[in-house]
Design a protein around this motif. Sequence first.
Motif, PDB file in Angstrom:
ATOM      1  N   THR A  52       0.831  -1.201   0.000  1.00 34.43           N
ATOM      2  CA  THR A  52       0.000   0.000   0.000  1.00 34.43           C
ATOM      3  C   THR A  52       0.864   1.249   0.000  1.00 34.43           C
ATOM      4  OG1 THR A  52      -1.827  -1.097   1.149  1.00 34.43           O
ATOM      5  CG2 THR A  52      -1.741   1.311   1.277  1.00 34.43           C
ATOM      6  N   TYR A  53       1.862   1.293   0.889  1.00 40.31           N
ATOM      7  CA  TYR A  53       2.725   2.478   0.969  1.00 40.31           C
ATOM      8  C   TYR A  53       3.760   2.502  -0.156  1.00 40.31           C
ATOM      9  CZ  TYR A  53       0.654   3.839   5.383  1.00 40.31           C
ATOM     10  OH  TYR A  53      -0.241   4.250   6.340  1.00 40.31           O
ATOM     11  N   GLN A  54       4.172   1.333  -0.614  1.00 45.05           N
ATOM     12  CA  GLN A  54       5.111   1.309  -1.732  1.00 45.05           C
ATOM     13  C   GLN A  54       4.472   1.891  -2.993  1.00 45.05           C
ATOM     14  OE1 GLN A  54       7.838  -2.157  -2.515  1.00 45.05           O
ATOM     15  NE2 GLN A  54       6.613  -2.324  -4.387  1.00 45.05           N
ATOM     16  N   SER A  55       3.179   1.644  -3.188  1.00 47.41           N
ATOM     17  CA  SER A  55       2.493   2.180  -4.373  1.00 47.41           C
ATOM     18  C   SER A  55       2.455   3.698  -4.364  1.00 47.41           C
ATOM     19  CB  SER A  55       1.074   1.617  -4.447  1.00 47.41           C
ATOM     20  OG  SER A  55       0.287   2.076  -3.357  1.00 47.41           O
ATOM     21  N   ARG A  56       2.498   4.267  -3.162  1.00 51.42           N
ATOM     22  CA  ARG A  56       2.462   5.722  -3.061  1.00 51.42           C
ATOM     23  C   ARG A  56       3.820   6.346  -3.398  1.00 51.42           C
ATOM     24  NH1 ARG A  56      -0.971   6.266   2.655  1.00 51.42           N
ATOM     25  NH2 ARG A  56      -2.797   5.055   1.937  1.00 51.42           N
ATOM     26  N   ALA A  57       4.842   5.496  -3.486  1.00 55.21           N
ATOM     27  CA  ALA A  57       6.177   6.007  -3.810  1.00 55.21           C
ATOM     28  C   ALA A  57       6.489   5.853  -5.288  1.00 55.21           C
ATOM     29  CB  ALA A  57       7.215   5.251  -2.972  1.00 55.21           C
ATOM     30  N   SER A  58       5.469   5.556  -6.091  1.00 54.12           N
ATOM     31  CA  SER A  58       5.692   5.268  -7.514  1.00 54.12           C
ATOM     32  C   SER A  58       6.257   6.461  -8.283  1.00 54.12           C
ATOM     33  CB  SER A  58       4.380   4.809  -8.163  1.00 54.12           C
ATOM     34  OG  SER A  58       3.384   5.807  -8.006  1.00 54.12           O
ATOM     35  N   ASN A  59       6.066   7.689  -7.773  1.00 53.86           N
ATOM     36  CA  ASN A  59       6.577   8.871  -8.466  1.00 53.86           C
ATOM     37  C   ASN A  59       8.033   9.173  -8.129  1.00 53.86           C
ATOM     38  OD1 ASN A  59       4.097   9.350  -9.711  1.00 53.86           O
ATOM     39  ND2 ASN A  59       3.336  10.532  -7.948  1.00 53.86           N
ATOM     40  N   ASP A  60       8.554   8.467  -7.138  1.00 58.16           N
ATOM     41  CA  ASP A  60       9.946   8.655  -6.730  1.00 58.16           C
ATOM     42  C   ASP A  60      10.722   7.402  -7.118  1.00 58.16           C
ATOM     43  OD1 ASP A  60      12.391   8.836  -5.365  1.00 58.16           O
ATOM     44  OD2 ASP A  60      11.512  10.072  -3.784  1.00 58.16           O
ATOM     45  N   VAL A  61      11.470   7.474  -8.225  1.00 55.50           N
ATOM     46  CA  VAL A  61      12.127   6.289  -8.782  1.00 55.50           C
ATOM     47  C   VAL A  61      13.104   5.672  -7.793  1.00 55.50           C
ATOM     48  CG1 VAL A  61      13.608   5.427 -10.623  1.00 55.50           C
ATOM     49  CG2 VAL A  61      11.864   7.151 -11.123  1.00 55.50           C
ATOM     50  N   ASP A  62      13.930   6.491  -7.156  1.00 52.77           N
ATOM     51  CA  ASP A  62      14.934   5.963  -6.225  1.00 52.77           C
ATOM     52  C   ASP A  62      14.264   5.310  -5.009  1.00 52.77           C
ATOM     53  OD1 ASP A  62      17.058   6.704  -7.791  1.00 52.77           O
ATOM     54  OD2 ASP A  62      17.281   8.666  -6.822  1.00 52.77           O
ATOM     55  N   LYS A  63      13.256   5.998  -4.477  1.00 56.74           N
ATOM     56  CA  LYS A  63      12.562   5.464  -3.309  1.00 56.74           C
ATOM     57  C   LYS A  63      11.862   4.153  -3.643  1.00 56.74           C
ATOM     58  CE  LYS A  63       9.408   6.848   0.401  1.00 56.74           C
ATOM     59  NZ  LYS A  63       8.530   7.933   0.928  1.00 56.74           N
ATOM     60  N   LEU A  64      11.297   4.103  -4.828  1.00 59.68           N
ATOM     61  CA  LEU A  64      10.599   2.884  -5.251  1.00 59.68           C
ATOM     62  C   LEU A  64      11.579   1.732  -5.419  1.00 59.68           C
ATOM     63  CD1 LEU A  64       7.957   1.556  -6.120  1.00 59.68           C
ATOM     64  CD2 LEU A  64       8.386   2.361  -8.452  1.00 59.68           C
ATOM     65  N   ARG A  65      12.757   2.011  -5.995  1.00 62.00           N
ATOM     66  CA  ARG A  65      13.760   0.974  -6.183  1.00 62.00           C
ATOM     67  C   ARG A  65      14.238   0.431  -4.842  1.00 62.00           C
ATOM     68  NH1 ARG A  65      17.123   3.716  -8.610  1.00 62.00           N
ATOM     69  NH2 ARG A  65      18.714   4.040  -6.994  1.00 62.00           N
ATOM     70  N   HIS A  66      14.496   1.340  -3.892  1.00 66.28           N
ATOM     71  CA  HIS A  66      14.930   0.911  -2.563  1.00 66.28           C
ATOM     72  C   HIS A  66      13.836   0.092  -1.876  1.00 66.28           C
ATOM     73  CE1 HIS A  66      18.707   2.940  -2.653  1.00 66.28           C
ATOM     74  NE2 HIS A  66      18.178   4.165  -2.732  1.00 66.28           N
ATOM     75  N   ALA A  67      12.589   0.509  -2.051  1.00 62.32           N
ATOM     76  CA  ALA A  67      11.470  -0.199  -1.432  1.00 62.32           C
ATOM     77  C   ALA A  67      11.361  -1.624  -1.968  1.00 62.32           C
ATOM     78  CB  ALA A  67      10.158   0.562  -1.677  1.00 62.32           C
ATOM     79  N   LYS A  68      11.547  -1.784  -3.264  1.00 64.26           N
ATOM     80  CA  LYS A  68      11.476  -3.113  -3.864  1.00 64.26           C
ATOM     81  C   LYS A  68      12.602  -4.010  -3.365  1.00 64.26           C
ATOM     82  CE  LYS A  68       8.994  -1.870  -8.108  1.00 64.26           C
ATOM     83  NZ  LYS A  68       9.062  -1.799  -9.592  1.00 64.26           N
ATOM     84  N   ASN A  69      13.784  -3.414  -3.188  1.00 62.25           N
ATOM     85  CA  ASN A  69      14.916  -4.188  -2.662  1.00 62.25           C
ATOM     86  C   ASN A  69      14.651  -4.640  -1.219  1.00 62.25           C
ATOM     87  OD1 ASN A  69      16.346  -3.904  -5.053  1.00 62.25           O
ATOM     88  ND2 ASN A  69      17.472  -2.094  -4.359  1.00 62.25           N
ATOM     89  N   LYS A  70      14.089  -3.728  -0.432  1.00 62.30           N
ATOM     90  CA  LYS A  70      13.767  -4.065   0.962  1.00 62.30           C
ATOM     91  C   LYS A  70      12.680  -5.136   1.020  1.00 62.30           C
ATOM     92  CE  LYS A  70      14.863   0.572   2.717  1.00 62.30           C
ATOM     93  NZ  LYS A  70      14.287   1.802   3.298  1.00 62.30           N
ATOM     94  N   ARG A  71      11.736  -5.035   0.108  1.00 62.44           N
ATOM     95  CA  ARG A  71      10.663  -6.031   0.055  1.00 62.44           C
ATOM     96  C   ARG A  71      11.251  -7.410  -0.239  1.00 62.44           C
ATOM     97  NH1 ARG A  71       6.648  -8.622  -2.870  1.00 62.44           N
ATOM     98  NH2 ARG A  71       4.493  -8.187  -2.202  1.00 62.44           N
ATOM     99  N   GLU A  72      12.232  -7.437  -1.117  1.00 62.41           N
ATOM    100  CA  GLU A  72      12.875  -8.705  -1.470  1.00 62.41           C
ATOM    101  C   GLU A  72      13.586  -9.304  -0.267  1.00 62.41           C
ATOM    102  OE1 GLU A  72      13.353 -11.727  -4.148  1.00 62.41           O
ATOM    103  OE2 GLU A  72      12.264  -9.827  -4.460  1.00 62.41           O
ATOM    104  N   VAL A  73      14.160  -8.435   0.570  1.00 61.74           N
ATOM    105  CA  VAL A  73      14.823  -8.903   1.790  1.00 61.74           C
ATOM    106  C   VAL A  73      13.810  -9.605   2.691  1.00 61.74           C
ATOM    107  CG1 VAL A  73      15.929  -8.167   3.936  1.00 61.74           C
ATOM    108  CG2 VAL A  73      16.665  -7.189   1.756  1.00 61.74           C
ATOM    109  N   MET A  74      12.623  -9.012   2.841  1.00 61.25           N
ATOM    110  CA  MET A  74      11.589  -9.619   3.690  1.00 61.25           C
ATOM    111  C   MET A  74      11.077 -10.922   3.095  1.00 61.25           C
ATOM    112  SD  MET A  74       9.338  -6.519   5.385  1.00 61.25           S
ATOM    113  CE  MET A  74       8.760  -5.791   3.839  1.00 61.25           C
TER     114      MET A  74
END
Length: 409
Positions: free
Chosen positions: A125-147
């Motif tokens: 839900t919160y990751q979708s809100r970061a879709s306009n920030d490319v760097d933030k979205l990339r970091h979020a996806k990496n963190k998600r992969e860690v989980m």
Amino acid sequence: MGDKFQVVETEFSWLNSYNFPLIVINNEIDMISAPYLIGLLNKNLSLGTIRLKAYGIVMFYRFCEVEKIDFPKMMMSLTNFKIGQVEALSAFLKAKQETGELVEEQTYKTRIITIKDFIFYWWDTYQSRASNDVDKLRHAKNKREVMINAFALELNVPWHSTNKTRIGLEPELRAFFWEVINPYSELNPFKYEPTKWRNYVIFLTLGLGGNRRGESILLRLQDVQIFGKEKFFEIIKDSKKVARKTGHKINPAVKTKGRKVALSDDLADIFKHYIIKERKKFRGYLKSDFLFLSTRGGKPLSLIAINHMVYKIIEAYPVFKDVLSPHRLRNTFHDLLYESLSMNNVKEQSDLSSTMKQAMKKRLQEYAGGWSQGSKMTDHYPAGSIERKVWDRTIALQKKALVELNNEK
């Protein structure tokens, strides 16, 4: 801490006044879990399943409180759970909070998968809100992969238990339980005579028949044969037939295969007395053909009603605390069956190899529990022969248990 987090049944008019399980924290509805739980209705999950998930989330909240984790803040800031935190969560979920005893493997897996899904629901839900920030979205996806990897590691860890988690009542408690539920016993905590008999028969279907709660509730009069040479009750799994509806908010279902459960003559007499004498004392008994009726106008029992019966016994006899439940009684039957199926004591099997003995023993147990065999060839096995062996063994163990009961008088 335990009273702070609760699952409360909340009436919703748009659910035909059914009670929906919501989490309450300090007497206020938790607005973090509420939209998630309500959203599960759109996935056609039953209220029983949603309720189970609510209790899993409560466990997660208790973990967060112990570890001083601010879950909402973590999700809003897209701060992921580290591998060490997931390991700590896993350890927390594996133990019973009251005793520290290891829970059953399926209980643990249900809890951790529920919590994983809940975490990713809010993360996404919160990751979708970061879709306009490319760097933030990339970091979020990496963190998600860690989980994802952390949860996968925990779920793939082999389940090593030094305790026998799927067990029934110990012999001493088992004998005491038979005495407590006997309608003639002064120890019986139930007041109304027909209710004593109804509860007695229900508990016998669980402890001496291996039923699940839902299987007992769904029994109808026509499923019970108490006259003739062969006496039994039959658990029917409705597939193509119209499902049996009890009219309750949570409608039970037969989760295992249909099967016949043999009744010894003594046990059949107990069923007979209940059906002919006591069942007729329930108001409105002619309105329903279900075997077990509630005291509310002849309606069938609910799943929760059986839990309340167990709670009543535990309240009267604390020795049953943490060791008595409807499923523990089903386990009790399978413990008794396992003992009675010891191939070392069966002369006609003496020429079989140990592998063959174990395979036959396993197959008999699978039939008794209504379980499928691992092989796809299950349906080609001689079901009639297996049924007969389970039939004879079931009658034998019932006779043994009733002797225990009589010896305790």
